[in-house]
Write a protein that holds these residues in place. Structure first.
Motif, PDB file in Angstrom:
ATOM      1  N   UNK A 200       0.517  -1.489  -0.032  1.00  0.00           N
ATOM      2  CA  UNK A 200       0.466   0.065   0.150  1.00  0.00           C
ATOM      3  C   UNK A 200       0.651   1.208   0.128  1.00  0.00           C
ATOM      4  N   UNK A 201       1.872   1.194   0.624  1.00  0.00           N
ATOM      5  CA  UNK A 201       3.068   2.361   0.006  1.00  0.00           C
ATOM      6  C   UNK A 201       3.291   2.968  -1.341  1.00  0.00           C
ATOM      7  N   UNK A 202       2.882   1.984  -1.746  1.00  0.00           N
ATOM      8  CA  UNK A 202       2.980   2.500  -3.311  1.00  0.00           C
ATOM      9  C   UNK A 202       2.091   3.141  -3.807  1.00  0.00           C
ATOM     10  N   UNK A 203       0.796   2.827  -3.100  1.00  0.00           N
ATOM     11  CA  UNK A 203      -0.355   3.985  -3.640  1.00  0.00           C
ATOM     12  C   UNK A 203      -0.326   5.113  -4.539  1.00  0.00           C
ATOM     13  N   UNK A 208      -0.232   7.730 -10.346  1.00  0.00           N
ATOM     14  CA  UNK A 208       0.660   8.481 -11.476  1.00  0.00           C
ATOM     15  C   UNK A 208       1.446   7.777 -12.195  1.00  0.00           C
ATOM     16  N   UNK A 209       1.308   6.091 -12.947  1.00  0.00           N
ATOM     17  CA  UNK A 209       1.813   5.799 -14.263  1.00  0.00           C
ATOM     18  C   UNK A 209       0.149   4.997 -14.866  1.00  0.00           C
ATOM     19  N   UNK A 210       0.139   5.504 -15.792  1.00  0.00           N
ATOM     20  CA  UNK A 210      -0.285   5.328 -17.120  1.00  0.00           C
ATOM     21  C   UNK A 210      -0.935   4.119 -17.138  1.00  0.00           C
ATOM     22  N   UNK A 242      11.004   1.695 -18.435  1.00  0.00           N
ATOM     23  CA  UNK A 242      10.230   0.748 -18.538  1.00  0.00           C
ATOM     24  C   UNK A 242       9.779   0.711 -17.050  1.00  0.00           C
ATOM     25  N   UNK A 243       8.385   1.414 -17.426  1.00  0.00           N
ATOM     26  CA  UNK A 243       7.966   2.666 -16.025  1.00  0.00           C
ATOM     27  C   UNK A 243       6.545   2.569 -16.619  1.00  0.00           C
ATOM     28  N   UNK A 244       5.710   2.016 -17.245  1.00  0.00           N
ATOM     29  CA  UNK A 244       4.762   1.704 -17.617  1.00  0.00           C
ATOM     30  C   UNK A 244       4.199   3.300 -18.037  1.00  0.00           C
TER      31      UNK A 244
END
Length: 251
Positions: A200-203, A208-210, A242-244
């Motif tokens: 959840x820390x990465x929510x 912000x990633x498409x 490579x970041x979506x």
């Protein structure tokens, strides 16, 4: 269409680490022999070697500080004695440190990032690329980062090192291209790995990633294998995110 690296030898720096070990497995799965570099974690490197050998390729571990010329030269001597001359370099190792603001970041961290991002790539080129020139074929793949385009607070030392690395590798691509050596960079986003699952820390990051998700270590290894292959023989001098879609290199 398949990626076939049979007959090639790949050296992956930081090959015992989170991203490196998946690159090693993937390259081995494509048929490449593997030299697994490590700095301190010998046990992890030997585990990767065993996994590569189980896939039917030759593999060795090699220890060294990739910021020291003598160590990199010793790595070459060991690899050549046991496996031959690497024709695929994956420059993945980097020094880790605590991130803070420009005003409070210790100067030693900037020096460490310069050594592990810039000098690392310079030394690997100086020590291993001459043999590629003799053979008329080679691949140099540097692992960069999306941070080099983000320039967010607390990233300054990391960004400074990786932007310097970018300059070195773009120039190298122009200098060695006539020998059919390609030089490219793979720039991961904030990836999920075996040791660091999603949480959840990465929510906020995911939002912000498409693609609305994080990628995984295998996504990085897949692109490395492609760039190492003849399928990518007319791709050089590139920084590939490579970041979506989280960062988008522009024209």
């Amino acid at each position: 269409m398949q990626i076939d690296l049979t007959g090639h030898l790949a050296l992956v720096t930081g090959g015992s680490g989170q991203l490196g070990r998946v690159m090693c497995r993937t390259l081995a799965g494509c048929g490449a022999d593997i030299a697994v570099h490590y700095h301190q974690n010998a046990a992890s490197a030997e585990k990767v070697v065993a996994e590569a050998r189980a896939l039917g390729v030759r593999a060795v571990s090699v220890q060294g500080d990739i910021t020291q010329q003598a160590d990199v030269q010793a790595m070459r001597q060991q690899i050549e004695a046991e496996l031959g001359s690497p024709d695929i370099l994956v420059n993945n190792a980097v020094i880790q440190y605590d991130w803070t603001s420009v005003l409070t970041q210790p100067l030693a961290d900037y020096e460490g990032q310069f050594r592990s991002s810039v000098l690392h790539n310079v030394l690997m080129a100086q020590v291993f690329v001459p043999a590629m020139i003799q053979h008329g074929w080679g691949r140099v793949i540097g692992i960069n980062t999306e941070c080099a385009m983000q320039n967010l607070p607390t990233q300054s030392a990391y960004v400074a090192g990786k932007r310097g690395m970018d300059g070195v590798l773009r120039v190298l691509a122009r200098e060695v291209g006539e020998h059919q050596i390609t030089v490219n960079q793979v720039a991961p986003g904030w990836m999920i790995s075996e040791d660091k699952p999603d949480d959840a820390a990465a929510d906020t990051y995911r939002a912000g990633v498409p693609l609305r998700r994080r990628g995984c270590d295998q996504d990085i290894a897949n692109l490395v294998a492609y760039l190492a292959s003849d399928l990518a023989n007319f791709i050089s001098g590139q920084y590939i995110s490579v970041s979506g879609g989280n960062v988008m290199p522009t024209i």
